[in-house]
Design a protein around this motif. Structure first.
Motif, mmCIF file in Angstrom:
data_model
loop_
_atom_site.group_PDB
_atom_site.id
_atom_site.type_symbol
_atom_site.label_atom_id
_atom_site.label_comp_id
_atom_site.label_asym_id
_atom_site.label_seq_id
_atom_site.Cartn_x
_atom_site.Cartn_y
_atom_site.Cartn_z
ATOM 1 N N PRO A 1 -6.362 -16.976 4.194
ATOM 2 C CA PRO A 1 -7.820 -16.919 4.085
ATOM 3 C C PRO A 1 -8.338 -18.144 3.334
ATOM 4 N N ASP A 2 -9.348 -18.780 3.845
ATOM 5 C CA ASP A 2 -10.055 -19.889 3.173
ATOM 6 C C ASP A 2 -9.119 -20.988 2.706
ATOM 7 N N GLY A 3 -8.178 -21.360 3.528
ATOM 8 C CA GLY A 3 -7.258 -22.430 3.159
ATOM 9 C C GLY A 3 -7.117 -23.435 4.293
ATOM 10 N N THR A 4 -6.374 -24.494 4.026
ATOM 11 C CA THR A 4 -6.097 -25.512 5.033
ATOM 12 C C THR A 4 -4.628 -25.876 4.978
ATOM 13 N N VAL A 5 -4.121 -26.359 6.109
ATOM 14 C CA VAL A 5 -2.744 -26.809 6.206
ATOM 15 C C VAL A 5 -2.750 -28.220 6.772
ATOM 16 N N PRO A 6 -2.200 -29.221 6.045
ATOM 17 C CA PRO A 6 -2.154 -30.585 6.584
ATOM 18 C C PRO A 6 -1.053 -30.707 7.646
ATOM 19 N N ILE A 7 -1.416 -31.189 8.825
ATOM 20 C CA ILE A 7 -0.462 -31.327 9.932
ATOM 21 C C ILE A 7 -0.622 -32.713 10.541
ATOM 22 N N LEU A 8 0.508 -33.343 10.872
ATOM 23 C CA LEU A 8 0.513 -34.639 11.539
ATOM 24 C C LEU A 8 0.684 -34.396 13.039
ATOM 25 N N TYR A 9 -0.356 -34.750 13.827
ATOM 26 C CA TYR A 9 -0.386 -34.447 15.264
ATOM 27 C C TYR A 9 -0.241 -35.716 16.096
ATOM 28 N N SER A 10 0.397 -35.545 17.276
ATOM 29 C CA SER A 10 0.431 -36.568 18.317
ATOM 30 C C SER A 10 0.318 -35.849 19.654
ATOM 31 N N ALA A 11 -0.354 -36.468 20.618
ATOM 32 C CA ALA A 11 -0.600 -35.811 21.905
ATOM 33 C C ALA A 11 -0.208 -36.730 23.057
ATOM 34 N N MET A 12 0.251 -36.115 24.166
ATOM 35 C CA MET A 12 0.590 -36.875 25.362
ATOM 36 C C MET A 12 0.288 -36.019 26.601
ATOM 37 N N ARG A 13 -0.126 -36.687 27.654
ATOM 38 C CA ARG A 13 -0.458 -35.988 28.898
ATOM 39 C C ARG A 13 0.830 -35.678 29.661
ATOM 40 N N ILE A 14 0.825 -34.525 30.376
ATOM 41 C CA ILE A 14 1.992 -34.095 31.138
ATOM 42 C C ILE A 14 1.771 -34.427 32.602
ATOM 43 N N GLY A 15 2.406 -35.467 33.075
ATOM 44 C CA GLY A 15 2.339 -35.852 34.492
ATOM 45 C C GLY A 15 0.903 -36.014 34.969
ATOM 46 N N GLU A 16 0.640 -35.528 36.188
ATOM 47 C CA GLU A 16 -0.702 -35.630 36.771
ATOM 48 C C GLU A 16 -1.497 -34.352 36.564
ATOM 49 N N ALA A 17 -0.897 -33.360 35.923
ATOM 50 C CA ALA A 17 -1.590 -32.091 35.733
ATOM 51 C C ALA A 17 -2.709 -32.234 34.717
#
Length: 475
Positions: free
Chosen positions: A100-116
């Motif tokens: 409740p009422d908190g945050t979590v630091p996360i390191l994100y990276s994203a990539m597309r999957i093929g043509e979908a």
């Protein structure tokens, strides 16, 4: 960044279930989103992270933007836009809303999957790194306190050295050349003291005295204890008694030479400055006690009376110091033996018991002085460690490097101790950063706030890792 050379041949054909399992295990949290940034599916590998995020139960079908804090929304928008434009994956620090009422630091990276119309988002929990940074900060604070304590101890010994009425010389052990002398020695030696630093100590004496002093230094270099001899000064032809002790200093050694006239002249009245200094010692916040060579108290300041829970100085005078200091007399025996052999003791840990039963952890520094050729007296500076500020120790293991540096106190110079402490902490930081990033040199350099070339130089200096590899190119 280096990719697989032939993934079809090396990995084979993976079905959707196998690929999903691979994505879930490769990160702490994995999201499947569409090009509009809406979460279509997710997997959380870490149990702690799953508990803090409520297992992402209400994330399905929601925009990713709605699950992060306001300051992280521009970063999420940039990641989604990069997916649509098929940009190279970049890592970004995002604060994920937790309950409740908190945050979590996360390191994100994203990539597309093929043509979908789908993209994979990989996340790594940054809380372990935050905990490591906290531990490093506490280690730095500990090192700073050790430095301050050593500086204060050095000041106390300098004060005792300068205030001692006994003439004292310090000479280099291998060469016998004078390194330092206190004001009492300068007064005893007169004009000869002006040109003495850097010169052999034997130049102070006549021909027969030089032979006696050389023999004294040879015997004292064996470290068997304080040795004595009598010689006549070249200037003034005054006979003096010389007591020599060997002091170990890091990789070298020095002689502590105490001089006392065989027929002590009348002492002048105490200068006003010396009287003021004695008043300061009497009212100092640290306890100070002077005893005879058997450990019986001659005088004590107000701070000692407070620690020992005594009403007046008369309650302490004539009593053995081990009545309050140490247990069963063992500490005092060790202290007195060290004072007789070396002339001084620094940073000796002990306990001080009050008359009402209170026990206090203390740190003792002591020095032995002679008064007009009589039996030695001992001065004890006692510091109360009970109120000293300490870092929170819960939840972290003790640092071996700091303990090892503590063991070197008194055997190596202060400047070298501080340099070694900084070197050990720097190496620990680099090793931890490499472990957190999977030996990714570029990301480790960014984490530590260094340029890549600076990190490579430090890796080479400490002999860490494969120096031919340059690590990953994380953003």
């Amino acid at each position: 960044m280096r990719l697989f050379r032939a993934p079809d041949a090396s990995l084979g054909r993976l079905d959707a279930a196998e690929a999903a399992s691979l994505f879930a295990q490769a990160s702490d949290i994995a999201l499947v989103i569409d090009t509009h940034g809406v979460i279509r599916d997710l997997a959380i590998a870490s149990e702690d992270l799953s508990r803090d995020l409520g297992a992402g139960a209400d994330w399905h079908g929601r925009p990713w933007l709605d699950t992060v804090t306001a300051d992280s929304r521009p970063k999420v928008e940039a990641l989604v836009q990069g997916i649509a434009q098929r940009q190279s994956p970049r890592w970004r620090h995002v604060n994920q809303v937790a309950s409740p009422d908190g945050t979590v630091p996360i390191l994100y990276s994203a990539m597309r999957i093929g043509e979908a119309d789908r993209a994979m988002v990989f996340g790594r929990d940054l809380r372990p790194m935050s905990q490591l940074q906290q531990r490093l900060l506490e280690a730095q604070h500990s090192a700073e306190r050790e430095y301050g304590r050593l500086r204060q101890a050095e000041t106390r010994y300098r004060l005792l050295f300068q205030l001692s009425p006994e003439p004292v010389l310090i000479a280099d052990a291998p060469s016998g050349r004078v390194l330092e002398m206190n004001p009492a020695a300068q007064q005893l030696l007169g004009r000869a003291a002006k040109h003495l630093p850097g010169r052999p100590v034997t130049e102070l004496f006549d021909r027969h005295g030089q032979q006696a002093v050389r023999a004294l230094l040879v015997v004292a270099s064996g470290g068997s204890g304080a040795e004595e001899a009598t010689a006549v000064l070249a200037e003034g032809a005054r006979p003096v008694r010389i007591a020599a002790s060997l002091l170990r200093e890091g990789g070298g050694a020095a002689f502590l030479l105490r001089l006392s006239p065989v027929q002590a002249p009348d002492r002048p009245a105490m200068p006003p400055a010396a009287a003021t200094l004695l008043t300061v010692v009497q009212r100092a916040p640290d306890a100070f006690v002077v005893t005879d060579d058997r450990g019986r108290i001659l005088t004590a300041n107000e701070a000692f009376l407070e620690l020992a829970q005594l009403a007046t100085e008369e309650d302490a005078t004539g009593e053995l110091l081990d009545r309050w200091l140490g247990g069963l007399g063992a500490e005092m025996e060790v202290l007195v033996t060290a004072l007789r052999e070396r002339g001084s003791v620094r940073l000796f840990a002990a306990a001080l018991r009050g008359e009402q039963g209170a026990s206090t952890e203390v740190e003792v520094s002591a020095v032995s002085v002679l008064d007009s050729g009589k039996r030695p007296s001992f001065g004890f500076a006692i510091r109360n460690l009970g109120a000293r500020a300490r870092p929170e120790e819960a939840g972290r293991e003790p640092l071996r490097s700091v303990d090892e540096i503590k063991e070197l106190i008194g055997r190596v110079p202060l400047k070298q101790l501080v340099q070694e402490a900084a070197t050990i902490i720097e190496r620990l930081c680099i090793e931890a950063a490499l472990r957190l990033t999977g030996d990714n040199r570029a990301r480790a350099a960014e984490m530590l706030g260094l340029s890549r070339q600076s990190l490579y130089d430090k890796l080479h200096r400490y002999g860490l890792g494969n120096l031919d590899a340059k690590g990953g190119e994380g953003g």
